[in-house]
Design a protein around this motif. Structure first.
Motif, PDB file in Angstrom:
ATOM      1  N   LEU A 123       0.836  -1.188   0.000  1.00  0.00           N
ATOM      2  CA  LEU A 123       0.000   0.000   0.000  1.00  0.00           C
ATOM      3  C   LEU A 123       0.878   1.248   0.000  1.00  0.00           C
ATOM      4  CD1 LEU A 123      -3.112   0.427   0.165  1.00  0.00           C
ATOM      5  CD2 LEU A 123      -2.802   0.862   2.596  1.00  0.00           C
ATOM      6  N   ASN A 124       0.440   2.282  -0.714  1.00  0.00           N
ATOM      7  CA  ASN A 124       1.218   3.522  -0.778  1.00  0.00           C
ATOM      8  C   ASN A 124       0.278   4.715  -0.684  1.00  0.00           C
ATOM      9  OD1 ASN A 124       3.334   5.308  -1.047  1.00  0.00           O
ATOM     10  ND2 ASN A 124       4.058   4.499  -3.003  1.00  0.00           N
ATOM     11  N   VAL A 125       0.832   5.894  -0.465  1.00  0.00           N
ATOM     12  CA  VAL A 125       0.014   7.103  -0.355  1.00  0.00           C
ATOM     13  C   VAL A 125      -0.341   7.651  -1.734  1.00  0.00           C
ATOM     14  CG1 VAL A 125       0.831   7.766   1.928  1.00  0.00           C
ATOM     15  CG2 VAL A 125       2.095   8.524  -0.104  1.00  0.00           C
ATOM     16  N   ILE A 126       0.332   7.183  -2.775  1.00  0.00           N
ATOM     17  CA  ILE A 126      -0.031   7.560  -4.142  1.00  0.00           C
ATOM     18  C   ILE A 126      -0.215   6.290  -4.962  1.00  0.00           C
ATOM     19  CG2 ILE A 126       1.186   9.776  -4.087  1.00  0.00           C
ATOM     20  CD1 ILE A 126       3.331   8.331  -5.876  1.00  0.00           C
ATOM     21  N   ASP A 127      -0.905   6.404  -6.086  1.00  0.00           N
ATOM     22  CA  ASP A 127      -1.091   5.265  -6.977  1.00  0.00           C
ATOM     23  C   ASP A 127      -0.155   5.449  -8.174  1.00  0.00           C
ATOM     24  OD1 ASP A 127      -2.221   3.611  -9.192  1.00  0.00           O
ATOM     25  OD2 ASP A 127      -3.713   3.115  -7.673  1.00  0.00           O
ATOM     26  N   GLU A 128       0.960   4.742  -8.148  1.00  0.00           N
ATOM     27  CA  GLU A 128       1.966   4.908  -9.194  1.00  0.00           C
ATOM     28  C   GLU A 128       1.425   4.519 -10.566  1.00  0.00           C
ATOM     29  OE1 GLU A 128       5.959   3.548  -8.583  1.00  0.00           O
ATOM     30  OE2 GLU A 128       5.788   3.683  -6.397  1.00  0.00           O
ATOM     31  N   PHE A 129       0.645   3.451 -10.622  1.00  0.00           N
ATOM     32  CA  PHE A 129       0.119   3.025 -11.922  1.00  0.00           C
ATOM     33  C   PHE A 129      -0.763   4.103 -12.532  1.00  0.00           C
ATOM     34  CE2 PHE A 129      -3.469   1.363 -14.326  1.00  0.00           C
ATOM     35  CZ  PHE A 129      -2.801   0.808 -15.407  1.00  0.00           C
ATOM     36  N   LEU A 130      -1.637   4.681 -11.707  1.00  0.00           N
ATOM     37  CA  LEU A 130      -2.558   5.691 -12.223  1.00  0.00           C
ATOM     38  C   LEU A 130      -1.788   6.876 -12.807  1.00  0.00           C
ATOM     39  CD1 LEU A 130      -5.627   5.513 -12.225  1.00  0.00           C
ATOM     40  CD2 LEU A 130      -5.665   7.020 -10.250  1.00  0.00           C
ATOM     41  N   LEU A 131      -0.751   7.325 -12.097  1.00  0.00           N
ATOM     42  CA  LEU A 131       0.028   8.463 -12.585  1.00  0.00           C
ATOM     43  C   LEU A 131       0.873   8.085 -13.795  1.00  0.00           C
ATOM     44  CD1 LEU A 131       1.124  10.140  -9.225  1.00  0.00           C
ATOM     45  CD2 LEU A 131      -0.803  10.712 -10.712  1.00  0.00           C
ATOM     46  N   SER A 132       1.183   6.802 -13.946  1.00  0.00           N
ATOM     47  CA  SER A 132       1.953   6.372 -15.121  1.00  0.00           C
ATOM     48  C   SER A 132       1.136   6.463 -16.404  1.00  0.00           C
ATOM     49  CB  SER A 132       2.450   4.935 -14.931  1.00  0.00           C
ATOM     50  OG  SER A 132       1.395   3.994 -15.084  1.00  0.00           O
ATOM     51  N   LEU A 133      -0.197   6.598 -16.286  1.00  0.00           N
ATOM     52  CA  LEU A 133      -1.030   6.740 -17.478  1.00  0.00           C
ATOM     53  C   LEU A 133      -0.696   8.006 -18.247  1.00  0.00           C
ATOM     54  CD1 LEU A 133      -4.488   5.585 -16.059  1.00  0.00           C
ATOM     55  CD2 LEU A 133      -2.855   4.245 -17.396  1.00  0.00           C
ATOM     56  N   PHE A 134      -0.149   9.007 -17.533  1.00  0.00           N
ATOM     57  CA  PHE A 134       0.264  10.233 -18.227  1.00  0.00           C
ATOM     58  C   PHE A 134       1.427   9.967 -19.184  1.00  0.00           C
ATOM     59  CE2 PHE A 134      -1.876  12.160 -14.527  1.00  0.00           C
ATOM     60  CZ  PHE A 134      -2.682  13.092 -15.173  1.00  0.00           C
ATOM     61  N   ASP A 135       2.153   8.875 -18.986  1.00  0.00           N
ATOM     62  CA  ASP A 135       3.223   8.505 -19.915  1.00  0.00           C
ATOM     63  C   ASP A 135       2.650   8.119 -21.267  1.00  0.00           C
ATOM     64  OD1 ASP A 135       4.771   8.812 -17.664  1.00  0.00           O
ATOM     65  OD2 ASP A 135       5.123   6.672 -17.364  1.00  0.00           O
ATOM     66  N   ILE A 136       1.397   7.645 -21.255  1.00  0.00           N
ATOM     67  CA  ILE A 136       0.742   7.210 -22.492  1.00  0.00           C
ATOM     68  C   ILE A 136       0.004   8.356 -23.163  1.00  0.00           C
ATOM     69  CG2 ILE A 136      -0.949   5.602 -23.472  1.00  0.00           C
ATOM     70  CD1 ILE A 136      -0.506   3.832 -21.016  1.00  0.00           C
ATOM     71  N   TYR A 137      -0.654   9.179 -22.339  1.00  0.00           N
ATOM     72  CA  TYR A 137      -1.580  10.189 -22.889  1.00  0.00           C
ATOM     73  C   TYR A 137      -1.685  11.354 -21.916  1.00  0.00           C
ATOM     74  CZ  TYR A 137      -6.011  11.886 -24.954  1.00  0.00           C
ATOM     75  OH  TYR A 137      -6.994  12.647 -25.556  1.00  0.00           O
ATOM     76  N   PRO A 138      -1.434  12.583 -22.363  1.00  0.00           N
ATOM     77  CA  PRO A 138      -1.448  13.722 -21.432  1.00  0.00           C
ATOM     78  C   PRO A 138      -2.834  14.241 -21.069  1.00  0.00           C
ATOM     79  CG  PRO A 138      -0.876  14.467 -23.636  1.00  0.00           C
ATOM     80  CD  PRO A 138      -0.950  12.970 -23.704  1.00  0.00           C
ATOM     81  N   GLU A 139      -3.841  13.948 -21.913  1.00  0.00           N
ATOM     82  CA  GLU A 139      -5.164  14.525 -21.667  1.00  0.00           C
ATOM     83  C   GLU A 139      -5.974  13.673 -20.699  1.00  0.00           C
ATOM     84  OE1 GLU A 139      -6.628  17.494 -22.368  1.00  0.00           O
ATOM     85  OE2 GLU A 139      -4.559  17.977 -22.867  1.00  0.00           O
ATOM     86  N   ILE A 140      -5.434  13.583 -19.494  1.00  0.00           N
ATOM     87  CA  ILE A 140      -6.098  12.872 -18.406  1.00  0.00           C
ATOM     88  C   ILE A 140      -6.218  13.828 -17.226  1.00  0.00           C
ATOM     89  CG2 ILE A 140      -5.921  10.940 -16.773  1.00  0.00           C
ATOM     90  CD1 ILE A 140      -4.267   9.453 -18.856  1.00  0.00           C
ATOM     91  N   ILE A 141      -7.322  13.739 -16.519  1.00  0.00           N
ATOM     92  CA  ILE A 141      -7.518  14.488 -15.275  1.00  0.00           C
ATOM     93  C   ILE A 141      -7.831  13.473 -14.185  1.00  0.00           C
ATOM     94  CG2 ILE A 141      -8.960  16.151 -14.042  1.00  0.00           C
ATOM     95  CD1 ILE A 141      -9.503  17.461 -16.808  1.00  0.00           C
ATOM     96  N   ILE A 142      -7.146  13.577 -13.065  1.00  0.00           N
ATOM     97  CA  ILE A 142      -7.380  12.674 -11.937  1.00  0.00           C
ATOM     98  C   ILE A 142      -7.614  13.525 -10.689  1.00  0.00           C
ATOM     99  CG2 ILE A 142      -6.431  10.836 -10.480  1.00  0.00           C
ATOM    100  CD1 ILE A 142      -4.510  10.191 -12.852  1.00  0.00           C
ATOM    101  N   ILE A 143      -8.677  13.241  -9.963  1.00  0.00           N
ATOM    102  CA  ILE A 143      -8.858  13.863  -8.649  1.00  0.00           C
ATOM    103  C   ILE A 143      -8.853  12.752  -7.605  1.00  0.00           C
ATOM    104  CG2 ILE A 143     -10.111  15.876  -9.522  1.00  0.00           C
ATOM    105  CD1 ILE A 143     -12.691  14.598  -8.528  1.00  0.00           C
ATOM    106  N   GLU A 144      -8.145  12.984  -6.511  1.00  0.00           N
ATOM    107  CA  GLU A 144      -8.061  11.978  -5.450  1.00  0.00           C
ATOM    108  C   GLU A 144      -7.814  12.661  -4.119  1.00  0.00           C
ATOM    109  OE1 GLU A 144      -5.373  10.679  -3.561  1.00  0.00           O
ATOM    110  OE2 GLU A 144      -3.560  11.276  -4.613  1.00  0.00           O
ATOM    111  N   SER A 145      -8.074  11.912  -3.037  1.00  0.00           N
ATOM    112  CA  SER A 145      -7.943  12.492  -1.703  1.00  0.00           C
ATOM    113  C   SER A 145      -7.575  11.427  -0.686  1.00  0.00           C
ATOM    114  CB  SER A 145      -9.251  13.168  -1.283  1.00  0.00           C
ATOM    115  OG  SER A 145      -9.166  13.625   0.051  1.00  0.00           O
ATOM    116  N   ILE A 146      -6.430  11.592  -0.072  1.00  0.00           N
ATOM    117  CA  ILE A 146      -6.029  10.680   0.992  1.00  0.00           C
ATOM    118  C   ILE A 146      -6.951  10.824   2.210  1.00  0.00           C
ATOM    119  CG2 ILE A 146      -4.394  12.253   2.141  1.00  0.00           C
ATOM    120  CD1 ILE A 146      -2.518   9.805   2.447  1.00  0.00           C
ATOM    121  N   SER A 147      -7.601  11.973   2.332  1.00  0.00           N
ATOM    122  CA  SER A 147      -8.513  12.221   3.453  1.00  0.00           C
ATOM    123  C   SER A 147      -9.648  11.203   3.489  1.00  0.00           C
ATOM    124  CB  SER A 147      -9.101  13.629   3.360  1.00  0.00           C
ATOM    125  OG  SER A 147      -8.094  14.588   3.187  1.00  0.00           O
ATOM    126  N   LYS A 148     -10.143  10.806   2.304  1.00  0.00           N
ATOM    127  CA  LYS A 148     -11.239   9.843   2.240  1.00  0.00           C
ATOM    128  C   LYS A 148     -10.834   8.506   2.852  1.00  0.00           C
ATOM    129  CE  LYS A 148     -14.412  12.099  -0.200  1.00  0.00           C
ATOM    130  NZ  LYS A 148     -15.754  12.390   0.326  1.00  0.00           N
TER     131      LYS A 148
END
Length: 406
Positions: free
Chosen positions: A211-236
């Protein structure tokens, strides 16, 4: 399917029926006396903020120092290439999503596609903007199946340029798999579609070894395509809904515009939000934060197993949960004798004083079951008896809605 402009997400008629003794199974909060976050970290954040100037504004476009700090604390020493995207520290997901969709609408004529079930804010905002909106349901009997050919056909046929989805699918506890993500991102890239990922309830995978505080795979999607928007919150993940914060990831252009416009639309953050943000991502607090998330996951998993046992010999459906702290339960219409979901929810309150939110509110429409979300963070002593009351209510009823003694 096309989203009707008249689709109603309102649950006020149900809320008017409840009282202080009502058991709210679809609650979005946790119980106050359990799963509490260690108070020392919160106290450190609050005490730190008291030492700062209370006369200052903390606008999103002025948090460059905090952003550099976050990169150092959370992104460095990972496989994430932070040069491929930018991010913003915001106050909460709902207002951020509202502004992001409005900004997209300002830049081009929007045609949106929703992967459902989905958070009601997206439905309401798109309705208010009178955007041509379509949706594709991907849940069936508690399992997810995304027909990629159908998805691509809808994008082509209706000229879709914005695709929005929740991960996990709203209220279901079902994650979008890595394989699904890659396919969806490639389809969006092929057809120049912006992909909006609401990951606000993400980051709580039940069977993830590391388990990590960020999702590395999700952020790696920007390597494929820049037109992505992600919203997330560790508070949840920590049940800090009253003092939350939010991260918005996107292209440098999109984040720059978001931060500029936020100054006159979202306003500033409370300074304690900034100090708590730093406490939550501080590497010195990492083990405490992750252990708390793990404890919350374990609590949800245990409740889920109890529910499965309770419903084992029934025709009820329970979603194949693997993330977060919500699951979906489907009661067969054949047992209820009615297919009007708001009427079903109303009768449950009137007869056994249990509030459930019909999941067709979130564009999940079943022909066979009445589906509602269950909060798996509810204490077992409250959760299991409430679900048992529902099962007994319908099993004992010779005619729909016959009252039973509680």
């Amino acid at each position: 399917m096309k989203l009707p402009l008249y689709h109603d997400t309102n649950i006020e008629p149900l809320l008017h029926k409840i009282n202080s003794e009502t058991c709210f199974l679809s609650n979005w909060n946790k119980e106050n006396n359990s799963l509490n976050f260690p108070p020392e970290i919160i106290k450190n954040a609050v005490n730190s903020s008291l030492d700062q100037s209370q006369n200052n504004y903390f606008f999103l476009d002025e948090l460059q120092e905090a952003k550099k700090w976050f990169i150092h604390e959370a992104l460095d020493n990972t496989n994430v290439n932070s040069n491929n995207f930018d991010f913003s520290i915001s106050s909460n997901g709902t207002s951020s999503a509202y502004l992001l969709i409005n900004l997209f609408h300002m830049k081009k004529k929007m045609k949106a596609l929703l992967i459902t079930p989905i958070y009601f804010t997206y439905i309401k905002v798109l309705q208010d903007l009178k955007v041509d909106t379509y949706y594709i349901e991907v849940l069936e009997e508690g399992k997810v199946t995304i027909n990629l050919h159908k998805l691509e056909d809808i994008i082509i046929e209706y000229g879709i340029n914005l695709l929005i989805m929740n991960d996990p699918l709203l209220g279901s506890g079902i994650k979008i798999t890595k394989e699904m993500y890659i396919d969806i991102v490639n389809i969006c890239k092929k057809h120049d579609v912006t992909l909006f990922i609401d990951f606000m309830y993400g980051g709580m995978e039940w069977n993830l070894r590391n388990l990590n505080v960020i999702d590395e795979f999700l952020l790696s999607l920007f390597d494929i395509y820049p037109e992505i928007i992600i919203i997330e919150s560790i508070s949840k993940r920590l049940f800090l809904n009253g003092i939350k914060n939010c991260l918005v990831y996107g292209s440098k252009e999109n984040i720059s515009l978001f931060e500029r416009v936020s100054v006159h639309s979202l306003g500033s953050l409370v300074y304690s939000q900034v100090t708590l943000f730093k406490q939550l991502y501080d590497s010195n607090n990492r083990s405490t934060v992750l252990n708390t998330i793990k404890s919350n996951i374990l609590f949800a998993m245990n409740n889920f197993e109890l529910i499965k046992t309770l419903l084992m010999d029934t025709e009820y459906v329970i979603s194949d949960c693997e993330s977060g702290y919500f699951c979906l339960i489907g009661v067969p219409y054949s047992e209820i004798g009615n297919k009007n979901n708001m009427d079903i929810a109303s009768k449950l309150i009137e007869n056994i004083n249990i509030l459930t939110i019909p999941h067709d509110r979130y564009l999940f429409e079943s022909q066979t079951h009445y589906y509602f979300r269950v909060n798996l963070s509810i204490e077992q002593s409250i959760l299991i008896p409430a679900l048992r009351k529902i099962v007994e209510f319908y099993s004992r009823s010779k005619t729909p809605y016959a009252p039973i003694s509680i």
